[in-house]
Scaffold this motif. Structure first.
Motif, PDB file in Angstrom:
ATOM      1  N   PHE A  70       1.224  10.074  -2.788  1.00 29.75           N
ATOM      2  CA  PHE A  70       1.349   8.649  -2.502  1.00 29.75           C
ATOM      3  C   PHE A  70       2.771   8.233  -2.849  1.00 29.75           C
ATOM      4  O   PHE A  70       3.253   8.512  -3.958  1.00 29.75           O
ATOM      5  N   ILE A  71       3.441   7.593  -1.917  1.00 34.87           N
ATOM      6  CA  ILE A  71       4.832   7.189  -2.126  1.00 34.87           C
ATOM      7  C   ILE A  71       4.947   5.682  -1.928  1.00 34.87           C
ATOM      8  O   ILE A  71       4.545   5.149  -0.891  1.00 34.87           O
ATOM      9  N   VAL A  72       5.488   5.012  -2.924  1.00 30.50           N
ATOM     10  CA  VAL A  72       5.714   3.569  -2.880  1.00 30.50           C
ATOM     11  C   VAL A  72       7.213   3.320  -2.901  1.00 30.50           C
ATOM     12  O   VAL A  72       7.939   3.894  -3.726  1.00 30.50           O
ATOM     13  N   ILE A  73       7.684   2.488  -1.991  1.00 28.60           N
ATOM     14  CA  ILE A  73       9.091   2.082  -1.960  1.00 28.60           C
ATOM     15  C   ILE A  73       9.128   0.560  -1.956  1.00 28.60           C
ATOM     16  O   ILE A  73       8.512  -0.076  -1.101  1.00 28.60           O
ATOM     17  N   SER A  74       9.830  -0.027  -2.929  1.00 29.97           N
ATOM     18  CA  SER A  74       9.856  -1.478  -3.088  1.00 29.97           C
ATOM     19  C   SER A  74      11.285  -1.977  -3.236  1.00 29.97           C
ATOM     20  O   SER A  74      12.158  -1.259  -3.750  1.00 29.97           O
ATOM     21  N   GLU A  75      11.497  -3.219  -2.802  1.00 28.44           N
ATOM     22  CA  GLU A  75      12.790  -3.880  -2.992  1.00 28.44           C
ATOM     23  C   GLU A  75      12.525  -5.338  -3.333  1.00 28.44           C
ATOM     24  O   GLU A  75      11.868  -6.059  -2.578  1.00 28.44           O
ATOM     25  N   ILE A  76      12.976  -5.764  -4.509  1.00 25.24           N
ATOM     26  CA  ILE A  76      12.764  -7.138  -4.983  1.00 25.24           C
ATOM     27  C   ILE A  76      14.087  -7.680  -5.495  1.00 25.24           C
ATOM     28  O   ILE A  76      14.711  -7.090  -6.383  1.00 25.24           O
ATOM     29  N   ASN A  77      14.508  -8.795  -4.912  1.00 24.55           N
ATOM     30  CA  ASN A  77      15.749  -9.452  -5.333  1.00 24.55           C
ATOM     31  C   ASN A  77      16.938  -8.486  -5.365  1.00 24.55           C
ATOM     32  O   ASN A  77      17.766  -8.512  -6.271  1.00 24.55           O
ATOM     33  N   GLY A  78      16.985  -7.591  -4.380  1.00 27.04           N
ATOM     34  CA  GLY A  78      18.106  -6.670  -4.261  1.00 27.04           C
ATOM     35  C   GLY A  78      17.998  -5.401  -5.076  1.00 27.04           C
ATOM     36  O   GLY A  78      18.886  -4.556  -5.008  1.00 27.04           O
ATOM     37  N   SER A  79      16.917  -5.245  -5.850  1.00 33.88           N
ATOM     38  CA  SER A  79      16.727  -4.049  -6.675  1.00 33.88           C
ATOM     39  C   SER A  79      15.630  -3.171  -6.080  1.00 33.88           C
ATOM     40  O   SER A  79      14.599  -3.680  -5.623  1.00 33.88           O
ATOM     41  N   PHE A  80      15.845  -1.857  -6.103  1.00 34.62           N
ATOM     42  CA  PHE A  80      14.887  -0.910  -5.551  1.00 34.62           C
ATOM     43  C   PHE A  80      14.040  -0.277  -6.663  1.00 34.62           C
ATOM     44  O   PHE A  80      14.518  -0.040  -7.778  1.00 34.62           O
ATOM     45  N   TYR A  81      12.773   0.008  -6.305  1.00 43.17           N
ATOM     46  CA  TYR A  81      11.830   0.685  -7.187  1.00 43.17           C
ATOM     47  C   TYR A  81      11.036   1.666  -6.335  1.00 43.17           C
ATOM     48  O   TYR A  81      10.901   1.496  -5.124  1.00 43.17           O
ATOM     49  N   TYR A  82      10.511   2.707  -6.987  1.00 45.06           N
ATOM     50  CA  TYR A  82       9.679   3.643  -6.231  1.00 45.06           C
ATOM     51  C   TYR A  82       8.694   4.341  -7.165  1.00 45.06           C
ATOM     52  O   TYR A  82       8.863   4.354  -8.397  1.00 45.06           O
ATOM     53  N   ALA A  83       7.675   4.921  -6.551  1.00 46.54           N
ATOM     54  CA  ALA A  83       6.702   5.740  -7.283  1.00 46.54           C
ATOM     55  C   ALA A  83       6.277   6.881  -6.381  1.00 46.54           C
ATOM     56  O   ALA A  83       6.152   6.703  -5.162  1.00 46.54           O
ATOM     57  N   ILE A  84       6.060   8.049  -6.970  1.00 46.45           N
ATOM     58  CA  ILE A  84       5.536   9.216  -6.264  1.00 46.45           C
ATOM     59  C   ILE A  84       4.415   9.804  -7.114  1.00 46.45           C
ATOM     60  O   ILE A  84       4.657  10.235  -8.247  1.00 46.45           O
ATOM     61  N   LEU A  85       3.200   9.794  -6.584  1.00 45.02           N
ATOM     62  CA  LEU A  85       2.044  10.324  -7.314  1.00 45.02           C
ATOM     63  C   LEU A  85       1.334  11.355  -6.451  1.00 45.02           C
ATOM     64  O   LEU A  85       0.968  11.075  -5.297  1.00 45.02           O
ATOM     65  N   ASN A  86       1.117  12.537  -7.009  1.00 48.57           N
ATOM     66  CA  ASN A  86       0.398  13.588  -6.301  1.00 48.57           C
ATOM     67  C   ASN A  86      -1.102  13.383  -6.448  1.00 48.57           C
ATOM     68  O   ASN A  86      -1.589  12.931  -7.495  1.00 48.57           O
ATOM     69  N   ALA A  87      -1.827  13.720  -5.384  1.00 48.31           N
ATOM     70  CA  ALA A  87      -3.277  13.524  -5.412  1.00 48.31           C
ATOM     71  C   ALA A  87      -3.927  14.413  -4.363  1.00 48.31           C
ATOM     72  O   ALA A  87      -3.258  14.956  -3.476  1.00 48.31           O
ATOM     73  N   THR A  88      -5.231  14.560  -4.478  1.00 52.33           N
ATOM     74  CA  THR A  88      -6.050  15.187  -3.443  1.00 52.33           C
ATOM     75  C   THR A  88      -7.008  14.126  -2.920  1.00 52.33           C
ATOM     76  O   THR A  88      -7.705  13.470  -3.705  1.00 52.33           O
ATOM     77  N   ILE A  89      -7.039  13.950  -1.618  1.00 50.23           N
ATOM     78  CA  ILE A  89      -7.858  12.895  -1.022  1.00 50.23           C
ATOM     79  C   ILE A  89      -9.339  13.184  -1.230  1.00 50.23           C
ATOM     80  O   ILE A  89      -9.820  14.290  -0.940  1.00 50.23           O
ATOM     81  N   VAL A  90     -10.066  12.194  -1.750  1.00 49.36           N
ATOM     82  CA  VAL A  90     -11.510  12.290  -1.918  1.00 49.36           C
ATOM     83  C   VAL A  90     -12.160  11.204  -1.069  1.00 49.36           C
ATOM     84  O   VAL A  90     -11.504  10.272  -0.594  1.00 49.36           O
ATOM     85  N   ASN A  91     -13.454  11.313  -0.891  1.00 43.84           N
ATOM     86  CA  ASN A  91     -14.167  10.322  -0.106  1.00 43.84           C
ATOM     87  C   ASN A  91     -14.083   8.946  -0.778  1.00 43.84           C
ATOM     88  O   ASN A  91     -14.290   8.816  -1.986  1.00 43.84           O
TER      89      ASN A  91
END
Length: 330
Positions: A282-303
């Protein structure tokens, strides 16, 4: 399911912790409550800038046969008199070709071009290419009787279909199967004239008769059960300032999740589903008031997969280059 509690005491404690514990960049970020300040975001600009930086331009003489080769090995062959103006007249004089190309789902993510159809089916990509043609700033078109001959290098001998990309009324990008065009997998490795820059043992060959995005794909259809997916972001991160993706570690694929009501919970959308059991990030890319943030989380998809991204998962503030580097090493 998501609640926002903005308490002064919590904000004070958080600010003390951030001051007392300095960390090297990128820092773990917990955004403070926003009182009267309305946050701004241009998250779309991140993807637009990435696309713009990958644009390759070529100037050709349309009165003669001509071939160009992209940095990733995509070749375009133009027959004489391939181009017409908007009135159907054959174009003469220098013509500018714009091309964007990749065979990597990392690029597709950084360009916000998910490999899903407009009706929610997952695709596995063999490569995408964007073509635009102009003369002195004026749009011109491709002669249906003299289309561009295109070739994308590949290391895999896999049958591919021809898809055209575009945005729907909600601005969501997707691909549609074009049954009138076909992709041929070329196994003639001795034909070095077709793909002079190499890049693979095989090529996916097809013709282009209109400008825009084209994708060589096949449908992911193994019979695995499918499920919807939801991702919940921490307070202050939502669809107004963030983009969320599923990056498939074992497929050349990427899917986007959406937060239309901007409550911080993203999903694949109506009728969209993804295979259970896939190893993904799962990859999150964010930009708030000119600043960047991100997250990368590994997972296995479940029901019924429901992923919660905590504030400690969000890295930042960082630069856009930091995000690109983090994704490119996946």
């Amino acid at each position: 399911m998501k609640t926002i509690k903005l308490l002064f005491a919590t904000a004070l404690i958080t600010s003390i912790i951030l001051v007392a514990c300095k960390k090297e960049d990128p820092e773990i970020i917990v955004l403070p409550p926003i009182d009267n300040l309305i946050p701004t975001s241009n998250i779309g600009g991140f993807f637009d800038n990435n696309l713009e930086s990958e644009k390759q331009t070529f100037t050709i003489n349309p009165s003669s046969d001509y071939m160009v080769t992209g940095v990733n090995g995509t070749t375009l062959f133009f027959n004489a008199n391939t181009f017409e103006d908007m009135n159907g007249n054959t174009v003469s004089g220098p013509v500018e070709i714009e091309m964007i190309e990749t065979q990597s789902n990392k690029d597709m993510l950084l360009w916000n071009l998910p490999t899903t159809t407009t009706d929610g089916q997952l695709l596995v990509s063999g490569g995408i290419v964007y073509i635009n043609v102009s003369q002195e700033g004026n749009q011109i078109s491709i002669n249906d009787n003299a289309p561009i001959q295109a070739s994308i290098p590949s290391d895999n001998f896999i049958a591919m279909d021809f898809f055209i990309g575009g945005e729907d009324n909600d601005g969501r990008f997707g691909w549609d199967l074009d049954v009138n065009d076909t992709v041929t997998t070329n196994t003639d490795t001795t034909n070095t004239n077709w793909n002079p820059n190499g890049g693979g043992l095989f090529t996916f060959d097809f013709t282009i008769d209109s400008i825009g995005w084209i994708n060589c794909d096949y449908f992911y259809g193994t019979g695995d059960p499918l499920t919807g997916v939801q991702v919940e972001l921490p307070d202050s991160f939502d669809g107004s300032n963030s983009a969320v993706f599923i990056f498939y570690n074992n497929l050349n694929s990427v899917a986007s999740l959406y937060d239309s009501d901007e409550n911080g919970v993203f999903d694949l959308g109506w009728s969209y589903a993804t295979p259970v059991g896939q190893n993904i990030s799962f990859i999150v890319i964010s930009e708030i008031n000119g600043s960047f943030y991100y997250a990368i989380l590994n997972a296995t998809i479940v029901n019924g997969h429901y992923e919660i991204i905590s504030s400690t998962d969000m890295m930042g503030p960082v630069t856009s280059t930091d995000i690109q580097n983090a994704i490119n090493i996946l």
